[in-house]
Structures are given as C-alpha cells and as structure tokens.
Design a protein around this motif. Structure first.
Motif, PDB file in Angstrom:
ATOM      1  N   ALA A 140      -0.180  13.809  37.459  1.00 27.48           N
ATOM      2  CA  ALA A 140      -0.425  15.166  36.655  1.00 27.48           C
ATOM      3  C   ALA A 140       0.385  15.968  37.492  1.00 27.48           C
ATOM      4  O   ALA A 140       1.096  16.962  36.835  1.00 27.48           O
ATOM      5  N   LYS A 141       0.362  16.127  38.693  1.00 30.94           N
ATOM      6  CA  LYS A 141       1.225  17.153  39.488  1.00 30.94           C
ATOM      7  C   LYS A 141       2.872  16.680  39.111  1.00 30.94           C
ATOM      8  O   LYS A 141       3.479  17.864  39.191  1.00 30.94           O
ATOM      9  N   ALA A 142       2.951  15.650  39.157  1.00 27.28           N
ATOM     10  CA  ALA A 142       4.462  15.208  38.827  1.00 27.28           C
ATOM     11  C   ALA A 142       5.202  16.030  37.502  1.00 27.28           C
ATOM     12  O   ALA A 142       6.298  16.250  37.467  1.00 27.28           O
ATOM     13  N   VAL A 143       4.228  16.380  36.588  1.00 27.10           N
ATOM     14  CA  VAL A 143       4.737  16.952  35.561  1.00 27.10           C
ATOM     15  C   VAL A 143       4.391  18.285  35.313  1.00 27.10           C
ATOM     16  O   VAL A 143       4.811  19.088  34.730  1.00 27.10           O
ATOM     17  N   HIS A 144       3.534  18.908  36.246  1.00 25.86           N
ATOM     18  CA  HIS A 144       3.176  20.310  36.626  1.00 25.86           C
ATOM     19  C   HIS A 144       3.035  20.414  38.219  1.00 25.86           C
ATOM     20  O   HIS A 144       2.053  20.568  38.658  1.00 25.86           O
ATOM     21  N   PRO A 145       4.226  20.461  38.479  1.00 25.16           N
ATOM     22  CA  PRO A 145       4.264  20.593  40.193  1.00 25.16           C
ATOM     23  C   PRO A 145       3.874  21.870  40.589  1.00 25.16           C
ATOM     24  O   PRO A 145       3.633  22.144  41.848  1.00 25.16           O
ATOM     25  N   LYS A 146       3.927  23.149  39.952  1.00 30.15           N
ATOM     26  CA  LYS A 146       3.383  24.537  40.452  1.00 30.15           C
ATOM     27  C   LYS A 146       2.016  24.703  40.107  1.00 30.15           C
ATOM     28  O   LYS A 146       1.661  25.641  40.684  1.00 30.15           O
ATOM     29  N   LYS A 147       1.334  23.800  39.545  1.00 33.52           N
ATOM     30  CA  LYS A 147      -0.224  23.834  39.314  1.00 33.52           C
ATOM     31  C   LYS A 147      -0.889  23.176  40.421  1.00 33.52           C
ATOM     32  O   LYS A 147      -0.567  22.310  40.970  1.00 33.52           O
ATOM     33  N   THR A 148      -1.937  23.801  40.955  1.00 32.49           N
ATOM     34  CA  THR A 148      -3.018  23.274  41.589  1.00 32.49           C
ATOM     35  C   THR A 148      -3.745  22.143  40.749  1.00 32.49           C
ATOM     36  O   THR A 148      -3.833  22.041  39.854  1.00 32.49           O
ATOM     37  N   VAL A 149      -4.498  21.341  41.793  1.00 28.82           N
ATOM     38  CA  VAL A 149      -5.361  20.476  41.184  1.00 28.82           C
ATOM     39  C   VAL A 149      -6.263  21.418  40.524  1.00 28.82           C
ATOM     40  O   VAL A 149      -6.808  20.792  39.404  1.00 28.82           O
ATOM     41  N   ALA A 150      -6.950  22.040  41.030  1.00 28.25           N
ATOM     42  CA  ALA A 150      -8.000  23.001  40.208  1.00 28.25           C
ATOM     43  C   ALA A 150      -7.408  23.594  38.936  1.00 28.25           C
ATOM     44  O   ALA A 150      -8.325  23.358  37.966  1.00 28.25           O
TER      45      ALA A 150
END
Length: 414
Positions: A140-150
């Motif tokens: 999920a981070k790979a497609v949204h690198p600027k977002k935190t897990v939260a």
C-alpha cells in the motif's frame, strides 16, 4: 457522552439512532460490494510447491522481489528452498526480515524503505498472517509513498493496483493470503486497525502443507481457531454474503471441524495440514466480503493493549460472543452445526451444541477460556476502539451498545 479515552472525549449518538445508522450503512454497502471487484487469488496447492515458485514467477515475468519474512524462518532454513528456486531461475530479490509478533507501522515503514532503496517491483510474503499483513502494508505504501500507515487504515483508501504480490502462509489461520485486510498496530498509540481494500488481495498464493508441519501444537491450535472465527463470523453476519461466501464459510467450518484436532495431535499429517490450509483460505475469502465482527473488534484491543496473540484472542472470544448474540445467531449457528454433524432438536439446541464444541475443542488443545490481563482502567478504551472498528461496517447479528461490550469484556476476565 462516552467515557473519556486517551485522546479526549467523544460524543456518541443514541443507541437506536446508531442501530439505524449501522443498518443503513450496511444496506448501502451491500449494493456497493457488487462493484468492488472481489476475487480469489490464483493459487498453487500441494506439498513442495514452494520449491516450484521460482519457475512459476519467471513464467509470469515477476522479478525484483522484496521478500518479507521472519528472521527465525531464515535461521531455520525455511526460506532457503524458495530462494534457491529464485536463484535457479535468475530472479533478483532482497530479503527483509522481522522479529515482531504483530506488524507495526514502523515495520511497514522499514519494509517500504528497503523496497524503494533496492528498486523492488514486486513482493513475496512468506510467513504467518503477521508477515503477510506487513507485506500488504508495504504494498500500500508503494502506491502511496507520502501517506502514513494511519492515513491508509480504514475502508477503500488504497484505491490503486499494488505491485505484483504473492502470499505464502506458513500457518493455517489468518487467511491473509486471500483477504482485503492488513491489520497493523500503530507503533505510538498501540492501536490495532486494518487497511481494507480489494486491491490488497494477493495476485497469487501458495498453499504448501510442508510449511506448516513444524508448527508447535499451540500455534496449530490458535491459528486454527483464528480461521474458525473468520468462517463463523462471516457466516453469522450474512448481510454482505453471496452464495459463494456462504458456501466457502460452511466448507471452511467443516474442514476445520474435521481436521484441527488431527493436526494438533499429529503435526506431520500432511492431509490434515493441507485441509487446514484450505479451510483457512476459504474462511479468509468468506470474510473478505462477509466481514468479521465483534470477536475481532474486541480481540484487536487485547492484542494492541496487552500483546495477546491474535489467534488466542479469537479462540477465547468466539464462544463468548456467539453466546452473547443469543437467539439472533441461532439459525445460522444451527446451519453450521448441521454441516459438522452436530445434532439438536431445534436451532437453539444445535447452536448451543456448536458453541460447546468450540469450547470443548479449546479445552482439548489446552487453551484458556478467559484472560487475566484486562485492567479496569483500560475497559473504556477497549470499548471505544472496538466500536470504532466494528460500527457501522461489520454486519453483526446484533448491534451492541457500550454496556453490551462491557458485559462481554467482563465475561472474559478471570
């Protein structure tokens, strides 16, 4: 107002209005589910399939892999047959290992950093549900690198295809190899919450019973009861289910009923191990659409606050929650009893007999029926977190008020 939690007070709507809100939300989502693209991963099944994965991935053009696994598995040599297959087929890979029991937001950030620094383009997760969930968080981070897990936790916040993803379970429980969910614990607040999105469903899964042969009996027990909780909650929820989810939930319950004690008592029985893997896989797919319920919502608070292993929490909570639902769950539980050959003169008797079977199975495997870790000062926080997770998403047989959660939590305390 609800009692204060650690972040201040929150205002809650009156109970009857909350029930109306939950049921309205669920009716709308039931329609929306037809547009969400649920699917089952394509899967390789059978003893030794892990050694064939390299050739399979080469054929599919999957390369530059981040392998997410446990450090203990690497030390014991359990990962090496897969890596040998990668080497033999010219597949490039980087291994990221973890020691943590449950995945944290810090684990996800570390994995994403490794993924990015090594130019990875795909992910293979080898391990229990915790490793697979961590890998999903990395994806999920790979497609949204600027977002935190939260920021990614919640419903439908990925909304973009993740890198090619292969899940290889080494337990028969979590079903994460076929689900939309990745449960991650916030490293700062210790709150467990899920990233829920159909894009997180792995592209491929490998069900190799040889990977579960070395599981200790206790782990076999707790992961097996986790799978049972998935199937039972999905089936008693019923609102979102199609005939597929109902069928898979029933098949999962039957497979677990017939095989869990065999696998517990004879860990080298490959047939029982394979059946438990298939049961966990079917249960995972069933709750992917059907959802879980209050067993999981409360269980996540026990894991987040006290480190209670997820499968153990499920084993203890499942019969307590089903009893608390009472007559509203009797018909569906009776149908599960029928699948397992558990008799009774009417739905109530069958349902109660099915719940007793769960309790007796727990006892035969040496699992407790209550916990001694719950602190008085944490109960309000547990209720707040459980309600936030469950309502309005989970289509449970009965929507609970705070007093219902409190009664259940008190019932599981020693």
């Amino acid at each position: 107002r609800s009692p204060a939690d650690k972040r201040g007070k929150t205002t809650e709507m009156p109970y009857q209005l909350e029930v109306l809100w939950c049921r309205t939300f669920q009716r709308v989502l039931k329609i929306g589910n037809f547009f969400l693209g649920y699917r089952m991963p394509k899967y390789l099944e059978g003893a030794g399939k892990i050694r064939e994965l390299g050739a399979f991935l080469k054929e599919k053009g999957i390369n530059d892999i981040l392998v997410v696994t446990g450090s203990g598995m690497v030390r014991r040599g359990q990962v090496q047959p897969m890596l040998d297959g990668f080497d033999a087929n010219g597949i490039r890979y980087t291994v990221q290992t973890y020691d943590t029991t449950d995945p944290t937001s810090d684990d996800v950030e570390l994995g994403y950093k490794t993924y990015k620094e090594h130019g990875c383009k795909s992910i293979v997760a080898l391990g229990g549900g915790s490793r697979i969930d961590c890998a999903k968080g990395i994806a999920a981070k790979a497609v949204h690198p600027k977002k935190t897990v939260a920021q990614l936790q919640g419903l439908l916040k990925v909304h973009w295809p993740i890198p090619p993803f292969v899940a290889i379970p080494t337990t028969a429980g979590a079903g994460s190899e076929t689900t939309v969910a990745a449960v991650i614990t916030d490293s700062k607040t210790h709150r467990k919450a899920a990233i829920n999105d159909p894009f997180l469903i792995p592209k491929y899964a490998v069900l190799d019973p040889e990977l579960t042969v070395g599981l200790p009996p206790y782990t076999t027990a707790t992961t097996g009861m986790d799978a049972l909780a998935h199937a039972v909650e999905a089936y008693t929820n019923k609102t979102y289910n199609t005939r597929l989810e109902n069928r898979l939930a029933k098949e999962a319950v039957k497979l677990i009923h017939d095989n869990i004690l065999v696998a517990f008592e004879d860990g080298k029985n490959l047939e029982a191990r394979q059946n438990m893997q298939r049961g966990a896989f079917y249960a995972g797919r069933a709750f992917t659409r059907g959802c879980v319920g209050y067993v999981h919502a409360i269980g996540h608070t026990l894991g987040g606050l006290y480190g209670v292993a997820h499968g153990l929490a499920m084993a203890v909570l499942l019969p307590h929650v089903m009893k608390e639902f009472g007559a509203s769950a009797h018909k569906r539980l009776a149908e599960l009893a029928d699948v397992c050959g558990i008799g009774g003169r009417n739905d109530a008797e069958k349902a109660n007999a099915f719940i007793r079977w769960i309790e007796e199975t727990n006892a035969k495997m040496g699992l407790p029926d209550k916990f001694d870790v719950v602190k008085d000062e944490d109960i309000d926080q547990m209720i707040t977190w459980a309600k936030k997770e469950a309502n309005p998403l989970y289509p449970v047989p009965v929507v609970w008020a705070r007093k219902d959660f409190r009664r259940l939590i008190e019932s599981i305390r020693k």
